[in-house]
Design an enzyme around this catalytic site. Sequence first.
Site, PDB file in Angstrom:
ATOM      1  N   ASP A   1      42.017 -19.067  -9.722  1.00 31.34           N
ATOM      2  CA  ASP A   1      41.363 -18.629  -8.459  1.00 31.34           C
ATOM      3  C   ASP A   1      40.320 -17.882  -8.593  1.00 31.34           C
ATOM      4  O   ASP A   1      40.335 -16.650  -9.217  1.00 31.34           O
ATOM      5  CB  ASP A   1      42.735 -18.297  -7.490  1.00 31.34           C
ATOM      6  CG  ASP A   1      42.374 -18.471  -6.077  1.00 31.34           C
ATOM      7  OD1 ASP A   1      41.169 -18.946  -5.598  1.00 31.34           O
ATOM      8  OD2 ASP A   1      43.213 -18.544  -5.425  1.00 31.34           O
TER       9      ASP A   1
ATOM     10  N   CYS B   1      58.464  -9.717   1.607  1.00 33.37           N
ATOM     11  CA  CYS B   1      59.233 -10.630   0.695  1.00 33.37           C
ATOM     12  C   CYS B   1      60.542 -10.318   0.615  1.00 33.37           C
ATOM     13  O   CYS B   1      60.704  -9.075   0.858  1.00 33.37           O
ATOM     14  CB  CYS B   1      58.249 -10.796  -0.492  1.00 33.37           C
ATOM     15  SG  CYS B   1      56.874 -11.574  -0.407  1.00 33.37           S
TER      16      CYS B   1
ATOM     17  N   CYS C   1      51.897  -9.475  -8.239  1.00 32.45           N
ATOM     18  CA  CYS C   1      51.569 -10.117  -6.760  1.00 32.45           C
ATOM     19  C   CYS C   1      50.388  -9.897  -6.515  1.00 32.45           C
ATOM     20  O   CYS C   1      49.491  -8.816  -6.582  1.00 32.45           O
ATOM     21  CB  CYS C   1      52.380  -9.299  -5.568  1.00 32.45           C
ATOM     22  SG  CYS C   1      52.013  -9.908  -3.768  1.00 32.45           S
TER      23      CYS C   1
ATOM     24  N   ASP D   1      45.753 -13.954 -11.672  1.00 32.31           N
ATOM     25  CA  ASP D   1      44.606 -13.328 -11.136  1.00 32.31           C
ATOM     26  C   ASP D   1      44.306 -11.922 -11.735  1.00 32.31           C
ATOM     27  O   ASP D   1      45.142 -11.356 -12.281  1.00 32.31           O
ATOM     28  CB  ASP D   1      44.678 -13.186  -9.738  1.00 32.31           C
ATOM     29  CG  ASP D   1      44.888 -14.314  -8.856  1.00 32.31           C
ATOM     30  OD1 ASP D   1      44.169 -15.398  -9.478  1.00 32.31           O
ATOM     31  OD2 ASP D   1      45.601 -14.579  -7.612  1.00 32.31           O
TER      32      ASP D   1
ATOM     33  N   CYS E   1      57.063  -9.659  -6.748  1.00 38.00           N
ATOM     34  CA  CYS E   1      56.874 -10.074  -8.034  1.00 38.00           C
ATOM     35  C   CYS E   1      55.892  -8.859  -8.511  1.00 38.00           C
ATOM     36  O   CYS E   1      54.722  -8.358  -7.585  1.00 38.00           O
ATOM     37  CB  CYS E   1      56.032 -11.280  -7.961  1.00 38.00           C
ATOM     38  SG  CYS E   1      57.039 -12.575  -7.010  1.00 38.00           S
TER      39      CYS E   1
ATOM     40  N   ARG F   1      48.608 -10.117  -3.692  1.00 33.21           N
ATOM     41  CA  ARG F   1      48.577  -9.681  -2.509  1.00 33.21           C
ATOM     42  C   ARG F   1      49.122  -8.473  -2.179  1.00 33.21           C
ATOM     43  O   ARG F   1      49.634  -7.860  -1.297  1.00 33.21           O
ATOM     44  CB  ARG F   1      49.028 -10.816  -1.128  1.00 33.21           C
ATOM     45  CG  ARG F   1      47.726 -11.465  -0.739  1.00 33.21           C
ATOM     46  CD  ARG F   1      48.296 -12.372   0.217  1.00 33.21           C
ATOM     47  NE  ARG F   1      47.384 -13.693   0.027  1.00 33.21           N
ATOM     48  CZ  ARG F   1      48.136 -14.911  -0.172  1.00 33.21           C
ATOM     49  NH1 ARG F   1      49.567 -15.019  -0.132  1.00 33.21           N
ATOM     50  NH2 ARG F   1      47.226 -15.923  -0.696  1.00 33.21           N
TER      51      ARG F   1
ATOM     52  N   LYS G   1      40.128 -22.090  -5.637  1.00 31.99           N
ATOM     53  CA  LYS G   1      40.717 -22.605  -6.768  1.00 31.99           C
ATOM     54  C   LYS G   1      39.774 -23.635  -7.584  1.00 31.99           C
ATOM     55  O   LYS G   1      39.197 -24.566  -7.208  1.00 31.99           O
ATOM     56  CB  LYS G   1      41.886 -23.317  -6.434  1.00 31.99           C
ATOM     57  CG  LYS G   1      43.032 -22.568  -5.746  1.00 31.99           C
ATOM     58  CD  LYS G   1      44.256 -23.395  -5.294  1.00 31.99           C
ATOM     59  CE  LYS G   1      45.362 -22.442  -4.566  1.00 31.99           C
ATOM     60  NZ  LYS G   1      44.612 -21.839  -3.238  1.00 31.99           N
TER      61      LYS G   1
ATOM     62  N   ARG H   1      41.138 -26.250   5.990  1.00 29.95           N
ATOM     63  CA  ARG H   1      42.405 -25.793   6.111  1.00 29.95           C
ATOM     64  C   ARG H   1      42.458 -24.034   6.181  1.00 29.95           C
ATOM     65  O   ARG H   1      41.469 -23.572   5.521  1.00 29.95           O
ATOM     66  CB  ARG H   1      43.397 -26.049   4.960  1.00 29.95           C
ATOM     67  CG  ARG H   1      42.802 -26.062   3.567  1.00 29.95           C
ATOM     68  CD  ARG H   1      43.180 -27.136   2.651  1.00 29.95           C
ATOM     69  NE  ARG H   1      43.135 -26.955   1.134  1.00 29.95           N
ATOM     70  CZ  ARG H   1      41.862 -27.216   0.588  1.00 29.95           C
ATOM     71  NH1 ARG H   1      40.811 -27.864   1.504  1.00 29.95           N
ATOM     72  NH2 ARG H   1      41.408 -27.094  -0.610  1.00 29.95           N
TER      73      ARG H   1
ATOM     74  N   ARG I   1      38.917 -20.199   3.745  1.00 33.01           N
ATOM     75  CA  ARG I   1      38.176 -20.432   2.650  1.00 33.01           C
ATOM     76  C   ARG I   1      37.550 -21.847   2.312  1.00 33.01           C
ATOM     77  O   ARG I   1      36.394 -21.867   1.852  1.00 33.01           O
ATOM     78  CB  ARG I   1      38.934 -20.020   1.300  1.00 33.01           C
ATOM     79  CG  ARG I   1      38.057 -20.058   0.165  1.00 33.01           C
ATOM     80  CD  ARG I   1      37.013 -19.140  -0.104  1.00 33.01           C
ATOM     81  NE  ARG I   1      36.020 -19.456  -1.244  1.00 33.01           N
ATOM     82  CZ  ARG I   1      35.177 -20.549  -1.455  1.00 33.01           C
ATOM     83  NH1 ARG I   1      35.032 -21.400  -0.293  1.00 33.01           N
ATOM     84  NH2 ARG I   1      34.513 -20.587  -2.344  1.00 33.01           N
ATOM     85  N   TYR I   2      38.349 -22.920   2.631  1.00 33.39           N
ATOM     86  CA  TYR I   2      38.003 -24.043   2.466  1.00 33.39           C
ATOM     87  C   TYR I   2      37.714 -24.737   3.850  1.00 33.39           C
ATOM     88  O   TYR I   2      38.205 -24.425   4.722  1.00 33.39           O
ATOM     89  CB  TYR I   2      39.210 -24.731   1.806  1.00 33.39           C
ATOM     90  CG  TYR I   2      39.696 -24.241   0.412  1.00 33.39           C
ATOM     91  CD1 TYR I   2      38.783 -24.394  -0.575  1.00 33.39           C
ATOM     92  CD2 TYR I   2      40.632 -23.488   0.416  1.00 33.39           C
ATOM     93  CE1 TYR I   2      39.275 -24.067  -1.789  1.00 33.39           C
ATOM     94  CE2 TYR I   2      41.166 -22.784  -0.986  1.00 33.39           C
ATOM     95  CZ  TYR I   2      40.232 -23.152  -1.948  1.00 33.39           C
ATOM     96  OH  TYR I   2      40.792 -22.673  -3.269  1.00 33.39           O
TER      97      TYR I   2
HETATM   98  C1  LIG Z   1      45.455 -21.944  -2.104  1.00 29.52           C
HETATM   99  C2  LIG Z   1      45.001 -21.888  -0.791  1.00 29.52           C
HETATM  100  C3  LIG Z   1      44.734 -22.814   0.213  1.00 29.52           C
HETATM  101  C4  LIG Z   1      45.302 -24.358  -0.267  1.00 29.52           C
HETATM  102  O1  LIG Z   1      44.814 -24.862  -1.134  1.00 29.52           O
HETATM  103  P1  LIG Z   1      45.332 -26.429  -1.709  1.00 29.52           P
HETATM  104  O2  LIG Z   1      44.395 -26.654  -2.830  1.00 29.52           O
HETATM  105  O3  LIG Z   1      45.072 -27.227  -0.642  1.00 29.52           O
HETATM  106  O4  LIG Z   1      46.800 -26.294  -1.941  1.00 29.52           O
HETATM  107  C5  LIG Z   1      44.157 -22.851   1.440  1.00 29.52           C
HETATM  108  N1  LIG Z   1      43.498 -21.447   1.655  1.00 29.52           N
HETATM  109  C6  LIG Z   1      43.382 -20.725   0.810  1.00 29.52           C
HETATM  110  C7  LIG Z   1      42.695 -19.566   1.018  1.00 29.52           C
HETATM  111  C8  LIG Z   1      44.250 -20.567  -0.511  1.00 29.52           C
HETATM  112  O5  LIG Z   1      44.055 -19.727  -1.335  1.00 29.52           O
END
Ligand SMILES: *Cc1c(COP(=O)(O)O)cnc(C)c1O
Length: 412
Positions: free
Chosen positions: A355, A150, A157, A318, A154, A159, A362, A141, A137-138
């Site tokens: 989110d 798990c 959840c 969420d 929870c 997911r 986020k 990372r 998404r980002y």
């Molecule tokens: C939360 C999340 C991350 C990590 O986000 P940080 O702000 O770096 O902790 C990475 N990918 C996805 C899809 C996420 O939901």
Amino acid sequence: MSRDFVEVGGEEPPPDQRFQQLKAFHSAGRGPWAGVPDVDWNDWKWQLKHRVTTVERLEELLPTLTPTERAGAILSRTKLAMAITPHYFNLIDADDEHCPIRWQMIPRQEETHTASWEMSDPCGEDEHSPVPGLVHRYPDRVLFLVTDRCAAYCRYCTRSRLVSNASGYDFHPEFDRQIDYIAKHPEIRDVLLSGGDPLLFSDEKLEYLLSRLRAIKHIEFLRIGTRIPLFLPQRITPELCAMLRQFHPLFISIHTNHPRELTTEVRDALGRLADAGIPLGNQSVLLKHVNDDPIVMKALVQKLLMCRVRPYYVYQCDLIAGSAHLRSSVRRGLDVMKSLRGHTTGYAVPQYVIDAPGGGGKVPVNPEYVLSRNADRVVIRNFEGKVFEYIEGADGHPRFKPSENFHVPELG
Ligand SMILES: *Cc1c(COP(=O)(O)O)cnc(C)c1O
């Protein structure tokens, strides 16, 4: 066990006393498992095998089960499974229908009500999955969903569409494609392992997974998201810690919502991880009946620091299907944040985020501290509600001296 938490007389103690009670560390104790030998109780596999997963067992252990909980436990056979480890089960206060542990773990009939705005994939993760089980998404990372299991489930959840329908404690069927994607994308420098809970893998399996990732040159940073230290502190063995420390820099994000979850056993387990040089963060979900209360949240974040864990995020719940009964408001979330910032250690103050529904990622949400900003000045509010001005010009340098008699109104 839960007796420690019963408030005598049935009346709310004064806030200060309540705060001290919330902050105290207790052992989870043995509860109904009093006769179990230490070797079994301290064995994480024994704990997993003896999880509470059926309504019959739940009724036997918790005679105060309410009709909505009973109905929920029956319905969970076909939805998100119920599973509660004996360690965590012992935190339930049998005499308190509104026990924060109950709300998090015991299914309720309300879970079957899906509001029209609720979704099965509220964060739009599936849309951002180039390979199943990998969310990109980002820019730099990825979120790597390594298992669908798990230690406990929870009820809120995010997911629940993926977890608990259990294909076994094995890698995702697309494991090779997942690793291949990360290897072929040099912009990925950070991999976050989640699921499910990665610490449910055996040490050997986890070591294999981490070494596959470490073998990729452009991976700078590894993280594991896990709730195991809370549900199953027995899993945090010296052997696990010794294995993990080979993969530094490796961070772990745990997930706690209520100070009662931080037992002496959990504190010891977190200490073992910290001693292995693993920086620890915490993520909480703002939940009605659990932690949408300044006193509870302040006790939680202060207790986390005592366990060497830095509060990282607080998530607005969420819009996951069947979670309306646990959802608190953003307004309340902001009030909780306001009660922390400046009133306690900066390290103890997490970032509150939403989110964004539909896959926006986020987004930080903060109480207002900047009251106004123009070419000459920024007007700010401090944690006590006092107003100050910071003089600056377009290039950063002030063009005039701060007014001697700047009117400082008091805000509520
Ligand atoms: C939360 C999340 C991350 C990590 O986000 P940080 O702000 O770096 O902790 C990475 N990918 C996805 C899809 C996420 O939901």
